[in-house]
Design a protein around this motif. Structure first.
Motif, PDB file in Angstrom:
ATOM      1  N   LYS A 102      26.701  -5.845  -3.024  1.00 43.86           N
ATOM      2  CA  LYS A 102      26.582  -6.818  -4.760  1.00 43.86           C
ATOM      3  C   LYS A 102      26.626  -6.387  -5.631  1.00 43.86           C
ATOM      4  N   LEU A 103      26.985  -6.591  -6.291  1.00 44.53           N
ATOM      5  CA  LEU A 103      27.777  -6.131  -7.885  1.00 44.53           C
ATOM      6  C   LEU A 103      26.207  -5.738  -8.803  1.00 44.53           C
ATOM      7  N   ALA A 104      26.410  -4.535  -8.537  1.00 48.29           N
ATOM      8  CA  ALA A 104      25.454  -3.881  -9.836  1.00 48.29           C
ATOM      9  C   ALA A 104      24.937  -3.535 -11.015  1.00 48.29           C
ATOM     10  N   SER A 161       0.688  -1.209   0.209  1.00 44.59           N
ATOM     11  CA  SER A 161      -0.080   0.083  -0.204  1.00 44.59           C
ATOM     12  C   SER A 161       0.858   0.663  -0.016  1.00 44.59           C
ATOM     13  N   THR A 162       2.748   0.691   0.182  1.00 46.74           N
ATOM     14  CA  THR A 162       3.266   2.529   0.858  1.00 46.74           C
ATOM     15  C   THR A 162       3.666   2.798  -0.473  1.00 46.74           C
ATOM     16  N   TYR A 163       4.601   0.805  -1.375  1.00 43.08           N
ATOM     17  CA  TYR A 163       5.458   1.122  -2.960  1.00 43.08           C
ATOM     18  C   TYR A 163       4.677   1.185  -3.635  1.00 43.08           C
ATOM     19  N   LEU A 164       3.018   1.172  -3.808  1.00 45.07           N
ATOM     20  CA  LEU A 164       2.896   0.985  -4.752  1.00 45.07           C
ATOM     21  C   LEU A 164       2.097   2.643  -5.657  1.00 45.07           C
ATOM     22  N   GLU A 165       2.785   3.420  -4.165  1.00 43.18           N
ATOM     23  CA  GLU A 165       2.797   4.846  -4.290  1.00 43.18           C
ATOM     24  C   GLU A 165       3.170   5.335  -4.450  1.00 43.18           C
ATOM     25  N   LEU A 166       4.342   5.269  -4.843  1.00 42.98           N
ATOM     26  CA  LEU A 166       6.006   5.374  -5.764  1.00 42.98           C
ATOM     27  C   LEU A 166       5.484   4.482  -7.127  1.00 42.98           C
ATOM     28  N   SER A 167       6.525   6.088  -8.217  1.00 42.55           N
ATOM     29  CA  SER A 167       7.188   5.010  -9.557  1.00 42.55           C
ATOM     30  C   SER A 167       8.117   4.621  -9.432  1.00 42.55           C
ATOM     31  N   GLN A 168       7.733   3.614 -10.748  1.00 43.22           N
ATOM     32  CA  GLN A 168       9.355   2.754 -10.869  1.00 43.22           C
ATOM     33  C   GLN A 168      10.510   3.076 -10.884  1.00 43.22           C
ATOM     34  N   ASP A 169      10.612   4.467 -11.478  1.00 41.57           N
ATOM     35  CA  ASP A 169      11.887   5.002 -11.474  1.00 41.57           C
ATOM     36  C   ASP A 169      12.112   5.097 -10.302  1.00 41.57           C
ATOM     37  N   HIS A 170      11.557   5.362  -9.175  1.00 43.54           N
ATOM     38  CA  HIS A 170      11.975   5.870  -7.932  1.00 43.54           C
ATOM     39  C   HIS A 170      12.159   4.511  -6.770  1.00 43.54           C
ATOM     40  N   LEU A 171      11.691   3.356  -7.336  1.00 45.18           N
ATOM     41  CA  LEU A 171      11.803   1.916  -6.289  1.00 45.18           C
ATOM     42  C   LEU A 171      12.391   1.139  -7.428  1.00 45.18           C
ATOM     43  N   VAL A 172      13.255   1.911  -8.652  1.00 41.47           N
ATOM     44  CA  VAL A 172      14.569   1.314  -9.315  1.00 41.47           C
ATOM     45  C   VAL A 172      15.715   1.834  -8.559  1.00 41.47           C
ATOM     46  N   VAL A 173      15.516   3.213  -7.993  1.00 40.54           N
ATOM     47  CA  VAL A 173      16.610   3.749  -7.682  1.00 40.54           C
ATOM     48  C   VAL A 173      16.344   2.826  -6.777  1.00 40.54           C
ATOM     49  N   ALA A 174      16.069   2.961  -5.575  1.00 44.68           N
ATOM     50  CA  ALA A 174      16.194   2.062  -3.993  1.00 44.68           C
ATOM     51  C   ALA A 174      16.624   1.086  -3.940  1.00 44.68           C
ATOM     52  N   SER A 175      16.127   0.444  -5.197  1.00 45.34           N
ATOM     53  CA  SER A 175      16.536  -1.227  -5.800  1.00 45.34           C
ATOM     54  C   SER A 175      18.510  -1.171  -5.018  1.00 45.34           C
ATOM     55  N   LEU A 176      18.442  -0.131  -6.242  1.00 40.19           N
ATOM     56  CA  LEU A 176      19.914  -0.027  -6.776  1.00 40.19           C
ATOM     57  C   LEU A 176      20.384   0.257  -5.533  1.00 40.19           C
ATOM     58  N   TRP A 177      20.455   1.175  -4.636  1.00 39.58           N
ATOM     59  CA  TRP A 177      20.432   1.730  -3.712  1.00 39.58           C
ATOM     60  C   TRP A 177      21.116   0.396  -2.431  1.00 39.58           C
ATOM     61  N   LEU A 178      19.618  -0.495  -2.724  1.00 35.08           N
ATOM     62  CA  LEU A 178      19.775  -1.798  -1.372  1.00 35.08           C
ATOM     63  C   LEU A 178      21.145  -2.232  -1.721  1.00 35.08           C
ATOM     64  N   LEU A 179      20.882  -2.734  -3.012  1.00 37.00           N
ATOM     65  CA  LEU A 179      22.416  -3.692  -3.805  1.00 37.00           C
ATOM     66  C   LEU A 179      23.953  -2.850  -3.491  1.00 37.00           C
ATOM     67  N   LEU A 180      23.473  -2.103  -3.675  1.00 41.62           N
ATOM     68  CA  LEU A 180      25.185  -1.268  -3.561  1.00 41.62           C
ATOM     69  C   LEU A 180      25.113  -1.569  -1.687  1.00 41.62           C
ATOM     70  N   ASP A 181      24.171  -1.000  -1.264  1.00 42.67           N
ATOM     71  CA  ASP A 181      24.358  -0.709   0.315  1.00 42.67           C
ATOM     72  C   ASP A 181      24.809  -1.930   0.706  1.00 42.67           C
ATOM     73  N   ASN A 182      24.122  -3.398  -0.402  1.00 44.43           N
ATOM     74  CA  ASN A 182      25.147  -4.682   1.264  1.00 44.43           C
ATOM     75  C   ASN A 182      26.237  -5.181   0.195  1.00 44.43           C
TER      76      ASN A 182
END
Length: 219
Positions: free
Chosen positions: A33-35, A10-31
């Motif tokens: 993992k190979l981006a 109900s929270t993440y569906l209110e955000l755009s795909q682009d914002h969530l992809v950038v957040a996903s990239l952040w999470l990869l780098l923070d952990n």
């Protein structure tokens, strides 16, 4: 399918795909993992399954959505750099977008900011970008009238084809960062630049910006 990171649909569906992809990239780098493109698809799907699932097959990721999104984030919004063949990284603006997106999702990013993307380090990189820009160098020698439209767009991590809305939003972000760093001289430069480019900063609201209220109409 539930989010592996316990994000609420109900929270993440209110955000755009682009914002969530950038957040996903952040999470990869923070952990650590190979981006790579493949890892970004996996992270986006596992973290935000209802946004990135393949239509009719909810247990499978839709890589095409992620592919279109990273191209927009790189080409239109200048939030990320890289490619599917070489891997990806976040720009200073992208780091800020990722932090705000994760904060909106209820994820605490203070530790991450200290390690990779602190407010001070983001601001310093933006300041360096402005100082090294052709627009600022021309401004110091020839005044604001010598700054071309290309130089103006490049300063804002944009291209000549970027929409007025994105230009305006990026200008505000850059101004915020140089102000946070205490560079009033750069803020005055940006104010003068904005005043001389009013025609490029007005117009109908378009895709982009820091934090959309509703999802974008992209599939």
């Amino acid at each position: 399918m539930q989010s592996q990171r316990k994000f609420n649909p109900s929270t993440y569906l209110e955000l755009s795909q682009d914002h969530l992809v950038v957040a996903s990239l952040w999470l990869l780098l923070d952990n650590g993992k190979l981006a790579s493109f493949e890892n970004m698809v996996a992270e986006a799907f596992l973290s935000f399954p209802e946004r990135f699932q393949l239509e009719g097959y909810p247990d499978w990721p839709n890589a095409n959505i992620v592919a279109k999104s990273w191209v927009r984030c790189r080409t239109d919004k200048k939030w990320i750099t890289g490619s599917a063949s070489s891997g990806f990284s976040l720009t200073p603006l992208g780091e800020q977008i990722a932090i705000r997106t994760l904060d909106a999702l209820g994820t605490k990013t203070e530790a991450n900011r200290q390690r990779r993307g602190s407010r001070q380090s983001i601001s310093s990189r933006v300041v360096l970008h402005v100082e090294n820009s052709k627009a600022f160098k021309v401004y110091k020698t020839s005044g604001i009238s010598g700054v071309t439209e290309f130089d103006f767009c490049d300063l804002l991590y944009c291209t000549l084809g970027t929409t007025p809305e994105v230009l305006t939003r990026n200008l505000e972000v850059v101004k915020q960062e140089v102000t946070a760093y205490g560079r009033n001289d750069l803020k005055q430069f940006l104010d003068a630049l904005a005043d001389s480019n009013k025609d490029k900063l007005t117009g109908k609201r378009a895709r982009g910006g820091l934090m959309p209220q509703k999802q974008e109409n992209v599939k």
